[in-house]
Design a protein around this motif. Structure first.
Motif, PDB file in Angstrom:
ATOM      1  N   LEU A 238      -6.147   7.552  -0.862  1.00 61.30           N
ATOM      2  CA  LEU A 238      -4.712   7.718  -0.648  1.00 61.30           C
ATOM      3  C   LEU A 238      -4.325   7.542   0.815  1.00 61.30           C
ATOM      4  CD1 LEU A 238      -3.867  10.748  -2.966  1.00 61.30           C
ATOM      5  CD2 LEU A 238      -3.208   8.366  -3.281  1.00 61.30           C
ATOM      6  N   VAL A 239      -5.259   7.780   1.733  1.00 62.57           N
ATOM      7  CA  VAL A 239      -4.984   7.589   3.155  1.00 62.57           C
ATOM      8  C   VAL A 239      -5.337   6.170   3.582  1.00 62.57           C
ATOM      9  CG1 VAL A 239      -5.636   8.294   5.486  1.00 62.57           C
ATOM     10  CG2 VAL A 239      -5.264  10.022   3.719  1.00 62.57           C
ATOM     11  N   PHE A 240      -6.509   5.698   3.190  1.00 62.68           N
ATOM     12  CA  PHE A 240      -7.001   4.423   3.700  1.00 62.68           C
ATOM     13  C   PHE A 240      -6.157   3.239   3.234  1.00 62.68           C
ATOM     14  CE2 PHE A 240      -9.702   0.658   3.516  1.00 62.68           C
ATOM     15  CZ  PHE A 240     -10.230   0.635   4.790  1.00 62.68           C
ATOM     16  N   ILE A 241      -5.785   3.217   1.950  1.00 67.76           N
ATOM     17  CA  ILE A 241      -5.084   2.049   1.404  1.00 67.76           C
ATOM     18  C   ILE A 241      -3.730   1.837   2.065  1.00 67.76           C
ATOM     19  CG2 ILE A 241      -4.025   1.116  -0.688  1.00 67.76           C
ATOM     20  CD1 ILE A 241      -6.383   2.209  -2.260  1.00 67.76           C
ATOM     21  N   PRO A 242      -2.832   2.838   2.120  1.00 67.46           N
ATOM     22  CA  PRO A 242      -1.560   2.572   2.803  1.00 67.46           C
ATOM     23  C   PRO A 242      -1.704   2.400   4.307  1.00 67.46           C
ATOM     24  CG  PRO A 242      -1.677   4.869   2.144  1.00 67.46           C
ATOM     25  CD  PRO A 242      -2.854   4.191   1.516  1.00 67.46           C
ATOM     26  N   ALA A 243      -2.697   3.071   4.914  1.00 68.25           N
ATOM     27  CA  ALA A 243      -2.875   2.933   6.363  1.00 68.25           C
ATOM     28  C   ALA A 243      -3.308   1.522   6.732  1.00 68.25           C
ATOM     29  CB  ALA A 243      -3.892   3.955   6.860  1.00 68.25           C
TER      30      ALA A 243
END
Length: 334
Positions: A238-243
């Motif tokens: 959830l953090v890595f993909i949008p970041a």
């Protein structure tokens, strides 16, 4: 006289129509808002750039399928550096969110329920404020004349030799600023899945480990941490993909000489008007993000199925342990 409708459509509604419609709504949502736009982007990625409006063409003087954009991804340093910068910044933000968010999520599970509700509200409170306003606030904090910069500068000058003294710490327009703002922005996306995973753990397991002589840090490493791996993976995704695909934060606080891939896609679409190239970059980014997620979901589903079989053989079901423990196909039920 039977009340069952005779018309096929009416009979279908009478039997299972509403349930099928409710189940089908998520698939319709994915079809309209994900699959169709993705297919449009894929179609544009194999088009040829033209001076027309829209600036793409198929057939005629142009090839029907043009893979020049995908070839440039492997030869143009701009796209290679942008991908590497995006993945590195996203990985750094994910790791920092994990290091900060795990103790916070663990603490949420150890407080009373009254305090827990208050603290959970504080975690999601930043979402009540506009995302752009929060980014602009960080721009002010990281400015050379801000109190935040002055405080960090004073701490730096106090902790370092006199020859290393500086008048201010340059934070704006750097990868450091990008990672810092992304950590602040996406931290709740790490805390909430971790809290959901840790909150379901059985506290008697920790107590049993302590009774058997384990130290608190051993209990954490041997009992708590392995059982929270699903939450760690969910929060990491959830953090890595949008970041990795972030556009606003790198544009406002990042270094223009080291653009992230979201900025490159935006510039190709808007400034360069090279829609095929921008679409090729977008497709490549989506594959990089989605394929590992699909692989994880596949192995997680297999692990859950194997755990259910083993639990059925034992006569009870228990939640699956970390995915790494299930990668071995030689695992047996005992």
């Amino acid at each position: 006289m039977s009340d069952t409708p005779h018309h096929p459509v009416a009979a279908w509604f009478h039997r299972r129509g509403w349930s099928d419609l409710i189940i089908g709504l998520p698939y319709l949502w994915l079809l309209v808002l994900f699959l169709l736009p993705f297919l449009i982007v894929v179609a544009m990625s194999v088009a040829t750039r033209t001076p027309t409006a829209p600036p793409i063409g198929y057939g005629g003087d142009n090839p029907v399928i043009n893979l020049h954009g995908y070839a440039r991804l492997f030869h143009d340093d701009l796209y290679i550096r942008a991908f590497l910068t995006s993945l590195l910044n996203a990985a750094n933000a994910m790791i920092l969110c994990l290091l900060i968010g795990y103790p916070m999520a663990l603490g949420l599970t150890r407080v009373s329920k009254n305090w827990r509700n208050v603290l959970l509200m504080l975690v999601i409170l930043p979402f009540w404020t506009s995302f752009l306003l929060r980014v602009y606030a960080w721009m002010g904090l990281m400015g050379k004349n801000s109190w935040f910069n002055g405080l960090l500068t004073s701490l730096w000058n106090w902790a370092t030799p006199e020859g290393w003294a500086v008048s201010s710490i340059p934070m704006m327009h750097s990868n450091f600023a990008v990672v810092l703002v992304m950590v602040y922005t996406y931290l709740p996306f790490m805390i909430l899945p971790l809290y959901s995973s840790l909150e379901r753990l059985d506290p008697t397991l920790d107590e049993a480990a302590l009774d058997l002589g384990s130290r608190p840090w051993q209990v954490f490493l041997d009992v708590t941490l392995p059982q929270s791996v699903p939450g760690i993976i969910a929060g990491g995704l959830l953090v890595f993909i949008p970041a990795a695909g972030e556009l606003v934060i790198p544009t406002l606080v990042g270094d223009a000489a080291q653009p992230m891939i979201g900025r490159v896609i935006s510039d190709e679409f808007a400034s360069a008007r090279d829609w095929p190239m921008a679409s090729s970059v977008a497709v490549a980014l989506l594959l990089i993000m989605v394929v590992p997620t699909m692989i994880y979901s596949h192995y997680q589903a297999k692990a859950d199925a194997g755990e259910r079989k083993c639990s059925a053989a034992r006569g009870s079901y228990s939640p699956c342990w970390p995915l790494a423990l299930h990668f071995s196909t030689s695992r047996s039920c005992r």
